[in-house]
Design a protein around this motif. Structure first.
Motif, PDB file in Angstrom:
ATOM      1  N   GLY A 459     -36.616  -2.327  11.788  1.00 56.62           N
ATOM      2  CA  GLY A 459     -35.692  -1.772  12.774  1.00 56.62           C
ATOM      3  C   GLY A 459     -34.240  -1.988  12.427  1.00 56.62           C
ATOM      4  N   VAL A 460     -33.820  -3.228  12.238  1.00 57.61           N
ATOM      5  CA  VAL A 460     -32.454  -3.558  11.815  1.00 57.61           C
ATOM      6  C   VAL A 460     -32.509  -3.872  10.325  1.00 57.61           C
ATOM      7  N   ILE A 461     -31.839  -3.044   9.523  1.00 58.58           N
ATOM      8  CA  ILE A 461     -32.046  -3.057   8.070  1.00 58.58           C
ATOM      9  C   ILE A 461     -30.742  -3.397   7.350  1.00 58.58           C
ATOM     10  N   PRO A 462     -30.726  -4.427   6.507  1.00 56.06           N
ATOM     11  CA  PRO A 462     -29.533  -4.672   5.671  1.00 56.06           C
ATOM     12  C   PRO A 462     -29.244  -3.442   4.813  1.00 56.06           C
ATOM     13  N   GLU A 463     -27.977  -3.155   4.607  1.00 52.16           N
ATOM     14  CA  GLU A 463     -27.612  -1.932   3.901  1.00 52.16           C
ATOM     15  C   GLU A 463     -28.249  -1.861   2.512  1.00 52.16           C
ATOM     16  N   LYS A 464     -28.364  -2.988   1.834  1.00 53.06           N
ATOM     17  CA  LYS A 464     -28.920  -2.972   0.480  1.00 53.06           C
ATOM     18  C   LYS A 464     -30.387  -2.551   0.467  1.00 53.06           C
ATOM     19  N   ASP A 465     -31.069  -2.690   1.616  1.00 56.55           N
ATOM     20  CA  ASP A 465     -32.488  -2.349   1.693  1.00 56.55           C
ATOM     21  C   ASP A 465     -32.737  -0.933   2.194  1.00 56.55           C
ATOM     22  N   LEU A 466     -31.680  -0.232   2.578  1.00 60.07           N
ATOM     23  CA  LEU A 466     -31.854   1.131   3.076  1.00 60.07           C
ATOM     24  C   LEU A 466     -31.934   2.083   1.890  1.00 60.07           C
ATOM     25  N   SER A 484     -22.922  -5.151   6.497  1.00 56.64           N
ATOM     26  CA  SER A 484     -23.282  -3.872   7.107  1.00 56.64           C
ATOM     27  C   SER A 484     -24.795  -3.760   7.230  1.00 56.64           C
ATOM     28  N   TYR A 485     -25.244  -3.288   8.401  1.00 56.81           N
ATOM     29  CA  TYR A 485     -26.665  -3.104   8.675  1.00 56.81           C
ATOM     30  C   TYR A 485     -26.869  -1.711   9.254  1.00 56.81           C
ATOM     31  N   TRP A 486     -28.109  -1.256   9.194  1.00 57.49           N
ATOM     32  CA  TRP A 486     -28.459   0.028   9.798  1.00 57.49           C
ATOM     33  C   TRP A 486     -29.554  -0.198  10.835  1.00 57.49           C
ATOM     34  N   ILE A 487     -29.410   0.457  11.984  1.00 56.85           N
ATOM     35  CA  ILE A 487     -30.382   0.326  13.065  1.00 56.85           C
ATOM     36  C   ILE A 487     -31.204   1.614  13.130  1.00 56.85           C
ATOM     37  N   SER A 488     -32.485   1.508  12.908  1.00 59.49           N
ATOM     38  CA  SER A 488     -33.397   2.645  12.998  1.00 59.49           C
ATOM     39  C   SER A 488     -34.032   2.628  14.384  1.00 59.49           C
ATOM     40  N   TRP A 489     -33.518   3.463  15.273  1.00 56.23           N
ATOM     41  CA  TRP A 489     -33.903   3.381  16.678  1.00 56.23           C
ATOM     42  C   TRP A 489     -35.354   3.774  16.931  1.00 56.23           C
ATOM     43  N   GLN A 490     -35.849   4.764  16.233  1.00 55.21           N
ATOM     44  CA  GLN A 490     -37.243   5.159  16.448  1.00 55.21           C
ATOM     45  C   GLN A 490     -38.195   4.052  16.013  1.00 55.21           C
ATOM     46  N   ASP A 491     -37.891   3.384  14.918  1.00 56.77           N
ATOM     47  CA  ASP A 491     -38.732   2.260  14.483  1.00 56.77           C
ATOM     48  C   ASP A 491     -38.711   1.135  15.514  1.00 56.77           C
TER      49      ASP A 491
END
Length: 606
Positions: A459-466, A484-491
């Motif tokens: 769900g909450v993903i470090p940028e390097k892992d996206l 920086s992180y990315w939030i995948s709301w559907q997940d």
């Protein structure tokens, strides 16, 4: 850190806008001041051609189109007024509070639905995988022969009783005030649903009516459906629930009265102004007054409108600890079962799945369950839908290309799992023995659902892992200091429902340690520790989708830091309109003190 520029949006400013911009002029102590006897008062100027939201907040608008960067940053609905249109404004105190909450160390950038420019999709990975072709339903059959005048009478009686109970339970007086509604146009196609209905779709003659309409449009509709539908061809988003409700309200005044009632009630809950509470009662009274003529006109259209009104008011009041909403949905349940495998309209299909979203949450979060009390009723309604229904839901954007149901908050195939879980919960309520293998099958089914991943199950993903992304999925960048992180709301939403269903089964029917699952759930909201106000979030309404999973998380955790974070979460969602947040907070506090049996609570967490 390089800023991201999103497709079809204006680049987000990196600094907070000021509440007003001053007109350039001489400062204090200049010759001009001395000649005039002292410093002149600097007149604040606002954007003459700015958007509605900036005008309403009395701030300078960048005037970018189609969406200004200020609204993009705040996650607000951006639209521009017509020539000569007056826009109501909010108080300076509220403006100051919103602006002061910006510019923190934690920064959310707007939710986007197209590929982030820093993400490179490998050529061998087709965006979205194998797309399913929507069912061709252009020649939709609306001649619903199975409907009868008795069905309409039953629904209007239920709606009448529901409104009466709301008013009596809230001690709201019945008023005879007459409200005139001026429609934008006079001809409407019954089943052709308009996407992205504009905020000025219906002309309302009074300022307070326009205010309540905008409150419903911008806020309450997002509480009903926090996720947006993404349209890949146009690369735009829409709110199907809002579009369907408002499109129908344009030709059904009793539904329009209910819409304005909820807008007035939302204002009252925010500002505690007695005139808003009075307006709430007045519009509910008007809704009742307008119901009677509905029996005398088109059967199909009115059944849809009454059903929408019934579901709207139920969704708004089902979280009340005093109102009984179940008896008023019995007629709706009977009608939906009667419509099984019938050729119904798009709006009718939407109503069915809105009803099911209420039923699932009622069955999971209350001691009495929902209105579906038998296996027969659950088997007839609690299904992912036949080919026709799925085609309708895909066309209006409720089901995404990846199979996610934005109205439910989880993959559409998961509806069948919840149907099986509701059967087991109903048996326990009626003291009917449940075989151990039924529990095993349930856990296995939900475990299989946990393997459904849209971007990353964390769900909450470090940028390097996206490393992968599919267009159409809501994803949001979160910056904490230099990370920086990315939030995948559907997940987050799908995994939350799946994990908490497993936790519920293991804790309610077995004595099994679920601390690892609880820890996994807490990771979805751990970033909330970084700030203190929900309005720092670019898309705060998306937090509403996981209220029930987080309540179950709270009932299952023993860690102080997790309990503190959960109380913070419910405080935040309460600030954006979650009616059940206070109830959830009280349940958790009492449960942690050992003074409440949560299995006997009958409050719907919606």
């Amino acid at each position: 850190m390089t800023n991201i520029t999103y497709a079809n949006s204006t680049p987000t400013p990196t600094s907070a806008p000021s509440s007003a911009s001053s007109t350039p002029g001489p400062g204090p102590g200049t010759l001009q001041d001395m000649a005039s006897g002292g410093p002149k008062r600097i007149r604040k100027s606002y954007s003459r051609n700015g958007c509605r939201e900036c005008k309403r907040r009395k701030i300078r608008c960048p005037e970018e189109k189609p969406f200004c960067s200020t609204c993009v940053r705040l996650g607000k609905q951006c639209s521009y007024p017509l020539a000569g249109e007056k826009v109501l404004r909010i108080s300076r105190r509220l403006i100051k509070e919103e602006i002061e909450n910006m510019g923190k160390t934690t920064q959310f950038l707007p939710v986007q639905y197209d590929i982030p420019k820093r993400i490179k999709i490998p050529p061998s990975t087709p965006p979205g995988g194998v797309k399913q072709s929507p069912l061709n339903i252009e020649n939709l059959i609306n001649n619903n022969d199975f409907l009868s005048g008795t069905d309409l009478s039953s629904l209007t009686t239920d709606l009448n009783n529901l409104v009466t109970d709301i008013m009596e339970g809230s001690n709201i007086p019945f008023l005879e005030d007459d409200f005139q509604f001026d429609f934008l146009n006079e001809s409407f196609v019954v089943d052709e649903i308009t996407k992205n209905i504009p905020i000025d779709y219906i002309k309302l003659p009074r300022k307070h009516e326009q205010l309540y309409w905008e409150e419903f449009y911008n806020n309450f509709a997002q509480i009903i459906e926090p996720f947006q539908a993404y349209h890949s061809r146009t690369k735009t988003t829409s709110n199907p629930a809002r579009d369907i409700i408002l499109h129908t309200a344009a030709s059904e005044p009793f539904l329009l009265a209910a819409v304005l009632a909820e807008g007035a009630n939302t204002c009252y809950l925010k500002y505690k102004r007695p005139e808003d509470e009075r307006a709430y009662g007045a519009y509910l009274s008007k809704c009742l007054k307008l119901l009677e003529p509905a029996r005398e006109t088109d059967l199909n259209a009115n059944i849809e409108a009454v059903l929408l009104t019934l579901l709207l008011l139920t969704a708004a009041t089902a979280t009340s600890q005093t109102l009984q909403w179940r008896p008023h949905l019995v007629g709706a349940k009977t009608l939906l079962i009667k419509a099984f495998n019938q050729n119904v309209s798009k709006k009718f299909v939407f109503c069915k799945y809105w009803f099911l979203s209420i039923e699932i949450l009622a069955g999971l979060s209350t001691s009495l369950g929902g209105t579906l009390q038998t296996d027969y009723e659950i088997d007839r309604l609690m299904t992912p839908g036949n080919e026709y229904e799925v085609g309708v839901l895909r066309e209006i954007g409720i089901i995404t290309d990846q199979g996610f149901n934005i109205l439910m908050g989880f993959d559409n195939s998961c509806i069948a799992c919840f149907g099986d879980l509701l059967k087991v919960l109903n048996k326990k309520r009626f003291n009917i023995d449940v075989g151990t293998m039924e529990y095993v099958k349930l856990v296995s089914a939900f475990y299989a659902q946990s393997n459904i991943v849209y971007i990353d199950s964390r769900g909450v993903i470090p940028e390097k892992d996206l490393t992968r992304y599919i267009p159409g999925l809501p994803i949001e960048e979160l910056r904490v200091n230099n990370a920086s992180y990315w939030i995948s709301w559907q997940d987050i939403s799908h995994q939350s429902y799946v994990l908490l269903s497993i936790i519920m089964i293991l804790t309610r029917f077995f004595v099994i340690d679920v601390s690892q699952l609880v820890d996994q759930m807490i990771l979805f909201i751990h970033y909330l520790n970084q700030f203190s106000d929900v309005q720092q979030h670019a898309s705060p309404y998306l937090l509403l989708m996981i209220q029930w999973p987080l309540l179950v998380t709270g009932l299952s955790t023993t860690k102080l830091e997790q309990r503190t974070l959960l109380l913070k979460y419910f405080s935040m969602v309460g600030a954006i309109g979650a009616a059940s947040s206070h109830v959830s907070t009280q349940m958790l506090l009492k449960h942690w003190k050992g003074t409440i049996d949560t299995t006997n609570d009958d409050t719907l967490i919606y």
